[in-house]
Design a protein around this motif. Structure first.
Motif, mmCIF file in Angstrom:
data_model
loop_
_atom_site.group_PDB
_atom_site.id
_atom_site.type_symbol
_atom_site.label_atom_id
_atom_site.label_comp_id
_atom_site.label_asym_id
_atom_site.label_seq_id
_atom_site.Cartn_x
_atom_site.Cartn_y
_atom_site.Cartn_z
ATOM 1 N N CYS A 247 0.840 -1.206 0.000
ATOM 2 C CA CYS A 247 0.000 0.000 0.000
ATOM 3 C C CYS A 247 0.873 1.254 0.000
ATOM 4 C CB CYS A 247 -0.900 0.024 1.224
ATOM 5 S SG CYS A 247 -2.037 -1.350 1.239
ATOM 6 N N GLU A 248 0.432 2.220 -0.710
ATOM 7 C CA GLU A 248 1.059 3.545 -0.617
ATOM 8 C C GLU A 248 -0.041 4.512 -0.223
ATOM 9 O OE1 GLU A 248 2.856 4.392 -4.303
ATOM 10 O OE2 GLU A 248 4.515 2.962 -4.039
ATOM 11 N N GLY A 249 0.082 5.058 0.980
ATOM 12 C CA GLY A 249 -1.016 5.888 1.474
ATOM 13 C C GLY A 249 -2.270 5.044 1.491
ATOM 14 N N ASN A 250 -3.346 5.522 0.964
ATOM 15 C CA ASN A 250 -4.587 4.748 0.978
ATOM 16 C C ASN A 250 -4.806 4.075 -0.370
ATOM 17 O OD1 ASN A 250 -5.165 6.822 -0.663
ATOM 18 N ND2 ASN A 250 -7.263 7.128 0.118
ATOM 19 N N GLN A 251 -3.708 3.780 -1.031
ATOM 20 C CA GLN A 251 -3.833 3.107 -2.326
ATOM 21 C C GLN A 251 -3.036 1.806 -2.321
ATOM 22 O OE1 GLN A 251 -2.694 6.161 -5.234
ATOM 23 N NE2 GLN A 251 -4.893 6.192 -5.780
ATOM 24 N N ALA A 252 -3.619 0.760 -2.883
ATOM 25 C CA ALA A 252 -2.900 -0.484 -3.075
ATOM 26 C C ALA A 252 -2.269 -0.462 -4.451
ATOM 27 C CB ALA A 252 -3.852 -1.670 -2.968
ATOM 28 N N VAL A 253 -1.020 -0.974 -4.528
ATOM 29 C CA VAL A 253 -0.282 -0.903 -5.782
ATOM 30 C C VAL A 253 -0.398 -2.227 -6.514
ATOM 31 C CG1 VAL A 253 1.953 -0.460 -6.832
ATOM 32 C CG2 VAL A 253 1.310 0.686 -4.692
ATOM 33 N N LEU A 254 -1.025 -2.219 -7.692
ATOM 34 C CA LEU A 254 -1.106 -3.416 -8.526
ATOM 35 C C LEU A 254 -0.385 -3.101 -9.813
ATOM 36 C CD1 LEU A 254 -1.953 -6.123 -9.456
ATOM 37 C CD2 LEU A 254 -4.267 -5.268 -9.851
ATOM 38 N N GLY A 255 0.823 -3.651 -9.957
ATOM 39 C CA GLY A 255 1.639 -3.354 -11.130
ATOM 40 C C GLY A 255 1.799 -1.861 -11.278
ATOM 41 N N PHE A 265 -10.933 2.290 6.449
ATOM 42 C CA PHE A 265 -9.940 1.704 7.355
ATOM 43 C C PHE A 265 -8.529 2.225 7.146
ATOM 44 C CE2 PHE A 265 -8.658 -1.121 4.017
ATOM 45 C CZ PHE A 265 -9.796 -1.624 3.435
ATOM 46 N N VAL A 266 -7.836 2.284 8.337
ATOM 47 C CA VAL A 266 -6.463 2.812 8.363
ATOM 48 C C VAL A 266 -5.607 2.024 7.392
ATOM 49 C CG1 VAL A 266 -6.268 3.895 10.628
ATOM 50 C CG2 VAL A 266 -6.327 1.384 10.442
ATOM 51 N N PRO A 267 -4.970 2.714 6.468
ATOM 52 C CA PRO A 267 -4.147 2.013 5.461
ATOM 53 C C PRO A 267 -3.087 1.136 6.112
ATOM 54 C CG PRO A 267 -4.368 4.322 4.929
ATOM 55 C CD PRO A 267 -4.917 4.166 6.314
ATOM 56 N N TRP A 344 -11.343 -7.099 0.536
ATOM 57 C CA TRP A 344 -10.060 -6.782 1.162
ATOM 58 C C TRP A 344 -9.869 -7.658 2.383
ATOM 59 C CZ3 TRP A 344 -7.166 -3.691 -1.795
ATOM 60 C CH2 TRP A 344 -7.837 -2.856 -2.715
ATOM 61 N N PHE A 345 -8.658 -8.249 2.490
ATOM 62 C CA PHE A 345 -8.368 -9.121 3.637
ATOM 63 C C PHE A 345 -7.101 -8.675 4.318
ATOM 64 C CE2 PHE A 345 -10.616 -11.549 0.426
ATOM 65 C CZ PHE A 345 -11.694 -12.035 1.139
ATOM 66 N N ASN A 346 -7.075 -8.883 5.652
ATOM 67 C CA ASN A 346 -5.883 -8.604 6.425
ATOM 68 C C ASN A 346 -4.805 -9.626 6.059
ATOM 69 O OD1 ASN A 346 -3.950 -9.038 8.549
ATOM 70 N ND2 ASN A 346 -5.177 -7.604 9.774
ATOM 71 N N VAL A 347 -3.573 -9.151 5.848
ATOM 72 C CA VAL A 347 -2.519 -10.055 5.389
ATOM 73 C C VAL A 347 -2.217 -11.119 6.449
ATOM 74 C CG1 VAL A 347 -0.114 -10.218 4.684
ATOM 75 C CG2 VAL A 347 -1.524 -8.339 3.871
ATOM 76 N N GLN A 348 -2.142 -10.661 7.720
ATOM 77 C CA GLN A 348 -1.783 -11.626 8.771
ATOM 78 C C GLN A 348 -2.982 -12.520 9.104
ATOM 79 O OE1 GLN A 348 -0.746 -8.353 8.974
ATOM 80 N NE2 GLN A 348 1.307 -9.028 8.320
#
Ligand SMILES: Nc1ncnc2c1ncn2[C@@H]1O[C@H](COP(=O)(O)OP(=O)(O)OP(=O)(O)O)[C@@H](O)[C@H]1O
Ligand SMILES: Nc1ncnc2c1ncn2[C@@H]1O[C@H](COP(=O)(O)OP(=O)(O)OP(=O)(O)O)[C@@H](O)[C@H]1O
Ligand SMILES: [Mg+2]
Ligand SMILES: [Mg+2]
Lengths: 358, 302, 406, 298, 358
Positions: A247-255, A265-267, A344-348
């Motif tokens: 994630c960068e800020g409130n954005q997820a990076v896909l390619g 939710f908090v990034p 969206w899922f929590n990684v852990q």
């Protein structure tokens, strides 16, 4: 007003093998609960405990709110359909259906009536004096069902009743099953590892994994709001794309492209994005977000194509996309997906991140 | 046509593979039986100086009047019938126990086969010793443990007791065989059937009657068939244990045949005895075979 | 010169082995003679095969080996009753041209007679054997009884002794279904004046009244508890054990018993006497002629050496040695009165009396068959399955049927 | 209703609730098991005890069950092995049993394979015959075999036993091996053919290695039979030095006058049965497998 | 330039059992032919005849235009992959792959090279010395494939290679298979009864039924232009609706509504209409034709609903309709279907009626 429930059920074979950890379920009159999960997740065990064929290590089984944990299977007034049908090979169809009733000491007349009623539903009339060996798979399946129906039990238990049928037949019998059980009101618990059956038949689905109930919900919500990564990947075919993104800020990076996270939710530093192939489409002007990629495999499913795409900018992530067969595209392709269809899922924890309004 | 060359080649190899077996079987089975049939129409014994003299059916006629033959047939029948029944009951019981899951089952199974594997002739010696009239442990147990008898019983000396003893020995020896076959049958019955029946509310006893017995019938018949053949031809046990005595009370057909040939050199008559026994056997086997097929269809196999 | 020649021959060639089958017991006993013979005849080695102790098992073994061919035996150490069968089957060598009348004079008549089949002579007698009655002198004296003469005497005496609790059992004999039963019965039968089979006319006397009385006697001793119930399963050894343990007053048995019961270890030693078998009033005692002798297998590769062995064993010296060693009964009259022997066995002149009363079991090829029939029915009679009449009727019938076919 | 939160728990916290009658069932089972063991072992045990007792102890009254140190002896075994040279008979038995077993497998398993896979015309008939023959009491054969043995002059030749034993074991071998071959996935042979194996090559390189367990199984059955057989051994071998254990033991005679040597007999029984008991202990599973395959599936 | 063909193949076991009637097929270099059909239709038999494992009753097998009908399987230079994989249990992976080559008398060096090449594709390197027993289903499958690849055969034959894998794994391996065989050029004949595999993998599909080839065509055409009723019903899931309708003039009567027949063929008295559930949608204003009906069963497939409808006016004809999950409707429903997606079949011959421009 019959119902069935299990409280804090646990079955421990060995310290390693714990097919059921601490399961609590309740099925009311008229409900149809499906236990679904990968092989070995404890579906059959749970069912067999409810039937009384296995003794739980801990916990109770309640039928009509009475504790029956110590009762013999025969005294629980349940009916069970086995994957192998378990028809008595030396009895003909009629005797097979009658045996349970005979054991109860029921009169021949009533037995005949009940079997007649069952056959109105199942249409076995012209098979009654055949031995199981001379029946087709589908017919055996119906007889097994009939044997359960004639008992008019408080609970129906079915363990993968369709898994011995071939694809086409399964589709039909599935529909029959649904109608038959809609006609009657006793609670049904149905075990399968086929998610289509789970989705189509049930009023309630419990997804089991590693002995725990992962999600207990209506089919729709299981599909639209999977409670965690496992459920998301297990339900739906072709499988949901599950991508772990920084994630960068409130954005997820896909390619090369950015996908804005829901603002609620908090990034987190990383997040798992889940999106079903059928919810990705070729971008038309003005669509957001945009994902560019390269097609490397196309599979024709008839009504649609299953297209596998390498995402530009991160070649090792592949997206699988379901595109209508009347559409065309070229090697380089630009895709989009509607935000409300993203999961969206929590990684852990792999748990689903809270939804809108939640 | 060329199409068949592969198949033809295959079959040629096939015959080559089967041939030795067939030859051996012909030599050891076909010839003796055929020979017996022929010889049974001759008289060949000391009074003919061991020359074979054709005498038509005289051997068979003599058999009809031969008290010893009939008593041996009778003994054999009694022996066979009684031991088969006992073995079936005992074997079934053992099989049922061994079919259950309990700690150390493997060991018990192993032990249970031992009797079957041991050499009958030697075991017969053991039994002769156990049933010995004065030093026999069996007497001692009955006397001093169970107090069932006051006087030592002369087991092998008394005609009835001798037969009883012989049967006991045979049952001991072969029950395990029956048990093994039945056990295999039991394990072939899918557990689900019992579970389904249990869910239907059946007691173990009902399950046994409605499921186990009917589905086990083929194995039961097969086991009985084998045992019948073996019991009907029983030789070594008796020749060592009782020698057929006392008073020929335990003399089986096989012993009579053996004596007739090896002791009296009465070959023609011996052959006739062989033929008759053979026919009886075939008859029974045929009948059993018929019932077997019926049982198989009845128990739902196809 | 002659001995030199033999010695030369002996050196020049391997010693030939002459082998024959003997009941284990005797195998050990014959060892004396074997050693002596081998030392005298370096060119011949004797291989004695130890067989089972039951005579008819040995007979079966000989039969099997000849029947099968490739018999391992050059000699047949044969019980008296086998000869007719073996001869008829053509397994034995005719010895008539090797022995003369005079050679045979010294042998007991019955023994010689037993060797003569269909004009041939097939067996040289080695040791004779006769059945007789042993009794406990001490017991009789204590009760003040005379040795019994007749069957009824025997029963009387036995009963008295048992009533006085001097002894557990009165009379023990061999009742098991085996050859011994026929042998014993032969004596009782003859003692009643009956006969079994006439070898010449093949006539069968088993259903005559004498025969039936004979059977009745056996049944009586059992029913009246004079003999232990187990007697129907007794071999010689069983009867001997009972007698030797002092549990019986009378014993029907063979001569070998004498030395055994008189060993110092034996608790009845010195208190035993013997006499001919009792008989019915007006009849005379009969002793069943047993005994063993040598025949030569027709197939043998070494007839000459075999014959030398036979000559040696049947010779007077050999028999003397053997008798002195083991207290067996010689087959030569001269030895009964031989001082050297009488010195050790003073009872041998009584024994000669017994021996002279000896009778043969039917010398016919089918003897085994006949004997088995008799045994079966005797056995079923004494073990109470059949009455004496029934048993003998059937026995006679079946026996006749054996010959009917000749 | 609540879907649950994972919290693993120690395996044995509370004993599983037991159904009425559950205990009694276990009890019955236990008793049954014990009875079975006693039933199966008692006679052999008694023989064993007898074989290590002195003659006095054997014939003493009251009966001695377990010999005290004074009554304990290996005398009987010594007598057998040294005096009666029993090792010869052991050797004979072993020789005959092993050869006939090997022979039987070599002839039987190829035949079984051919009858399973190569669709020979008339294979049903052959199989039917084989099936009936397995039921055959071989006392009916010895008269004819006797003639053959005499004619061919096989008397006192191990072949006189080996050949009949082989033949008598053949049917069972064929049935057992066949049922194993039938269980074997067809695809294996097919893919072997495609790899280019000839029928024989396939049999040797692929199939037999795979059916090794089956071979062992049948082998054991055959061996047990051959080791135990009595009639033929009694009839066709008359030379003392070639007899097999059962015959030799049964003909065992006392050295003392007319006495039945109970001790040595017992010892002989033990010696003769020991190998088989060991076989069973090691190969119980295979034996069961073989028996059932041979009869039930046949 | 390898190729494989069968000419007028016939296999007759018994007068009743004729799994192959009169089949002629030809597969060229680079082609991937799939034989698909219900169980028992003769797929395996055909394949086994080509392999030489069965002898045809009539007809020839040609490889590279040479008649090999009388050749032993080993002499045909083909490779076959079996449903059960048929790995030699007593050999490790390497030996399994090598055995075929050894028999050809190939040198160890070359064998090693070939196996290396195969492994570059299959990634079996670290399994080479394992026995099949210690491999997972997927791995065994790959080994079986490897064993075929190393032989560099003229033809690949595969008999249901995926049917022993569970659903999820199957989807992946299917993709792998496709890539692997796209890399090489030898003709491939692939047997399956799963139509998805047939559609996704093949360049050509032959639909078999009752021993006859019903249609031999590209996957697309099989789906869009089924040659007859059987193919139409067999290909596509959920199954195509097949309704036998009476005709009035040039219109087919479906309940209360009329469907105009394509004008190109003479109106028959009766006709079979085929329409796939996914090609029926809820009518929006102006749509033609309109079909009114009553919903009696709804099955949730996740991404869409399978809705069963009784057609008004002819209650016993039911239409099954696939509706997107975001759509809603009520009990009474009005449906429409676009004419170009309709299939028409002759009632007697069950053959497809000629198309536009045909
Ligand atoms: N009697 C038993 N002893 C030991 N472990 C067992 C026993 N029965 C089942 N298990 C284990 O319990 C686990 C769950 O088994 P279960 O049959 O419930 O799985 P399942 O969900 O029914 O799988 P499937 O879909 O294959 O039927 C499995 O790992 C199985 O190995
Ligand atoms: N050896 C045989 N003898 C007799 N009939 C046979 C034989 N092999 C196959 N058949 C029959 O031929 C028909 C076709 O068999 P085949 O195996 O080709 O079907 P399939 O299409 O492969 O079915 P599946 O999808 O189940 O593999 C079946 O009805 C089968 O019963
Ligand atoms: Mg399950
Ligand atoms: Mg197939």
């Amino acid at each position: 007003m019959s119902n069935v429930a299990v409280k804090n059920l646990n079955k421990t074979y060995t310290a390693k093998v714990v097919p059921v950890r601490d399961t609590s379920l309740r099925v009311e009159e008229g409900e149809f609960l499906t236990l679904v999960g990968p092989s070995g997740c404890g579906k059959s065990t749970t069912l067999r405990i409810i039937a009384g064929l296995e003794q739980p290590t801990r916990g109770q089984v309640l039928i009509n709110d009475k504790d029956v944990t110590a009762l013999r299977p025969g005294d629980r007034n349940i009916a069970m359909v086995f994957q192998s049908y378990a028809l008595y090979p030396h009895m003909n169809v009629y005797e097979n259906m009658a045996s349970g009733l005979k054991l109860k000491g029921m009169g021949d007349v009533e037995i005949r009536d009940r079997i007649k009623d069952a056959n109105d539903v199942l249409g076995l009339d012209d098979l009654l004096d055949r031995k199981p060996a001379n029946l087709s798979g589908g017919q055996r399946q119906r007889v097994a069902l009939g044997r359960a129906l004639v008992r008019r039990p408080d609970v129906f238990l079915l363990d993968e009743p369709l898994s011995n049928l071939d694809a086409l037949l399964r589709e039909q019998v599935r529909a029959d099953l649904k109608q038959i059980f809609e006609r009657q009101s006793a609670p049904v618990i149905y075990v399968t590892h086929d998610q289509t059956e789970a989705m189509t038949l049930s009023t309630k689905v419990a997804v089991l994994h590693k002995g725990d109930v992962q999600q207990l919900d209506s089919p729709e919500r299981i599909y639209t709001r999977p409670a965690n990564k496992f459920v998301a990947s297990f339900i739906g075919s072709p499988q949901m794309n599950l991508l772990t993104l920084p994630c960068e800020g409130n954005q997820a990076v896909l390619g090369s492209s950015r996908i804005t996270l829901p603002d609620r939710f908090v990034p987190p530093p990383e997040v798992v994005l889940g999106v079903r192939p059928e919810h990705i489409r070729i971008a038309s002007p003005g669509d957001q977000p945009l994902v560019k990629g390269t097609v490397f495999l196309v599979e024709n499913l008839g009504m649609s194509y299953l297209v596998s795409v390498h995402v530009d900018g991160s070649e090792d992530t592949t997206l699988r996309v379901l595109l209508p067969s009347d559409q065309t595209w070229d090697q380089q392709i630009t895709l989009t997906m509607s935000p409300e269809k993203l999961h969206w899922f929590n990684v852990q924890t792999e748990e689903r991140l809270p939804d809108h309004g939640a | 046509m060329t199409q068949d060359t592969i198949r033809a080649r295959e079959q040629r190899t096939g015959w080559l593979l089967v041939l030795p077996a067939i030859l051996v079987l012909l030599l050891v089975y076909a010839y003796p039986i055929g020979r017996a049939f022929v010889l049974s129409f001759f008289t060949e014994n000391l009074s003919t100086n061991l020359e074979a003299v054709p005498t038509g059916f005289s051997n068979y006629v003599r058999m009809v009047l031969d008290g010893r033959f009939w008593s041996s047939i009778w003994n054999t029948t009694i022996f066979t019938a009684v031991s088969l029944c006992l073995e079936l009951v005992l074997g079934m019981a053992i099989a049922l126990v061994l079919d259950q899951a309990f700690r150390g089952r493997g060991l018990v199974r192993t032990v249970a086969i031992i009797p079957w594997a041991l050499p009958t002739a030697l075991i017969a010696l053991a039994w002769r010793w156990i049933f010995n009239g004065e030093f026999g442990v069996w007497n001692d147990m009955l006397l001093n443990w169970f107090h069932l008898i006051e006087q030592p019983v002369n087991w092998l000396g008394d005609p009835t007791w001798a037969m009883v003893s012989a049967i006991a020995a045979d049952v001991w020896k072969t029950t395990s065989f029956v048990a093994i076959l039945l056990l295999a049958g039991l394990q072939a019955i899918p557990q689900e059937l019992y579970e389904a029946h249990e869910v239907d509310g059946a007691s173990p006893l009902q399950s046994f009657r409605h499921i186990t017995l009917p589905l086990l019938m083929p194995q039961i018949i097969i086991a009985m068939l084998f045992r019948f053949a073996q019991a009907f031809g029983i030789f070594d046990l008796l020749i060592v244990m009782t020698g057929g005595g006392p008073g020929g009370a335990t003399e089986m057909v096989s012993l009579y045949i053996y004596d007739t040939v090896m002791r009296y050199l009465d070959f023609g008559y011996g052959a006739a005895l062989v033929v008759v026994t053979f026919l009886i056997l075939i008859g029974v086997v045929a009948i059993a075979g018929f019932f077997l097929t019926r049982a198989r269809t009845a128990s739902g196999e196809l | 010169v002659f001995t030199v020649l033999i010695g030369f021959v002996a050196l020049s060639q391997q010693p030939v082995t002459i082998s024959f089958l003997v009941r284990a017991v005797e195998a050990d006993q014959l060892q004396v003679l074997v050693d002596q013979f081998e030392s005298e005849n370096p060119d011949i080695r004797l291989d004695i095969v130890r067989g089972p102790n039951a005579a008819d098992s040995v007979e079966d073994l000989y039969t099997a080996s000849f029947l099968l061919g490739d018999s391992p035996y050059d000699l047949v150490y044969s019980d008296i009753v086998w000869i007719p069968k073996f001869a008829a089957a053509g397994w034995l060598m005719d010895l008539s041209d090797r022995v003369s009348e005079t050679d045979l004079d010294d042998f007991l008549d019955a023994d010689v007679e037993a060797g003569q089949v269909q004009g041939g002579f097939y067996r040289m007698p080695f040791r004779s054997d006769v059945g007789m009655l042993y009794y406990r002198t001490d017991l009789l004296n204590e009760a003040g009884l005379e040795p019994p003469e007749t069957f009824s005497d025997l029963i009387e005496a036995a009963r008295t002794l048992q009533d006085q609790d001097l002894v557990e059992w009165g009379y023990v004999w061999q009742g098991l279904q085996y050859e011994g039963l026929s042998a014993g019965f032969m004596e009782i039968l003859a003692g009643h004046g009956g006969f079994w089979i006439d070898p010449d006319t093949s006539e069968v006397g088993l259903d005559q009244p004498e025969a039936i009385e004979a059977v009745e006697f056996l049944k009586t001793v059992i029913n009246e508890q004079i003999s232990p119930p187990g007697v129907t399963n007794y071999l010689e050894e069983d009867t001997l054990r009972v007698f030797q343990n002092g549990n019986a007053a009378f014993l029907r048995n063979w001569p070998y018993v004498w030395p055994v019961v008189n060993e110092e270890s034996s608790q009845i030693s010195g208190n035993v006497a013997l006499r001919p078998m009792v008989h019915a009033p007006g009849e005379s005692s009969a002793a069943c002629q047993g005994g063993w002798g040598f025949g030569i297998a027709k197939e043998t590769a070494h007839p000459e050496e075999a014959w030398r062995v036979v000559e040696f064993f049947t010779s007077e010296d050999a028999q003397r040695t053997f008798v002195l060693e083991h207290g067996y009964v010689p087959s030569r009259r001269s030895l009964f009165t031989d001082p050297e022997i009488l010195a050790t066995y003073e009872h041998y002149d009584e024994l000669l009396e017994v021996a002279e009363t000896a009778v043969l079991r039917p010398p016919i090829g089918q003897y085994a068959q006949a004997s088995d029939i008799l045994q079966r029915y005797l056995s079923s009679a004494i073990s109470g399955q059949l009455s004496a009449e029934q048993a003998m009727e059937r026995a006679a019938g079946e026996t006749r049927r054996i010959f009917a076919r000749t | 209703m609540t879907s649950t939160t994972p919290q693993s728990s120690p395996a044995s916290s509370t004993p599983s609730p037991t159904r009425p009658g559950w205990l009694s069932k276990q009890l019955i089972l236990a008793i049954g098991a014990v009875l079975i063991i006693i039933f199966s072992l008692a006679p052999v045990m008694w023989e064993l005890l007898t074989s290590i007792k002195t003659n006095e102890a054997i014939t003493s009254d009251p009966l001695v069950y377990f010999p005290s140190w004074s009554q304990y002896t290996l005398q009987h075994y010594w007598e057998l092995l040294v005096q009666n040279r029993f090792y010869i008979y052991i050797f004979n038995s072993a020789l005959v049993a092993v050869t006939s077993t090997v022979l039987c497998l070599c002839i039987g398993s190829p035949a079984a394979y051919a009858l399973t896979r190569l669709h020979l015309p008339g294979e049903r008939i052959i199989l039917g015959v084989v099936l009936v023959v397995t039921l055959f009491p071989y006392i009916l054969l010895f008269l004819g075999l006797l003639e053959i043995v005499r004619a061919v002059g096989l008397a006192n030749n191990y072949l006189a036993l080996i050949i009949p034993y082989t033949a008598i074991n053949l049917p069972l071998t064929i049935l057992v091996m066949r049922s194993f071959f039938q269980q074997m996935p067809r695809d294996l042979e097919d893919s072997a053919k495609i790899d280019g194996y000839s029928t024989l090559g396939m049999l040797v390189k692929i199939i037999l290695p795979l059916t090794l367990p089956a071979l062992v199984t049948t082998g054991i059955l055959a061996f047990i039979f051959a080791w135990n057989e009595y009639i033929f051994a009694l009839t066709f071998i008359t030379r003392e030095s070639m007899k097999t254990i059962p015959v030799a033991a049964a003909q065992l005679a006392g050295t003392t006058l007319f006495d039945i040597p109970y001790g040595p007999l017992a010892a002989a029984t033990i010696i003769g049965t020991l190998p088989l008991i060991l076989l069973v202990l090691f190969f119980q599973r295979k034996i069961v497998q073989g028996l059932t395959a041979g009869s039930v599936k046949g």
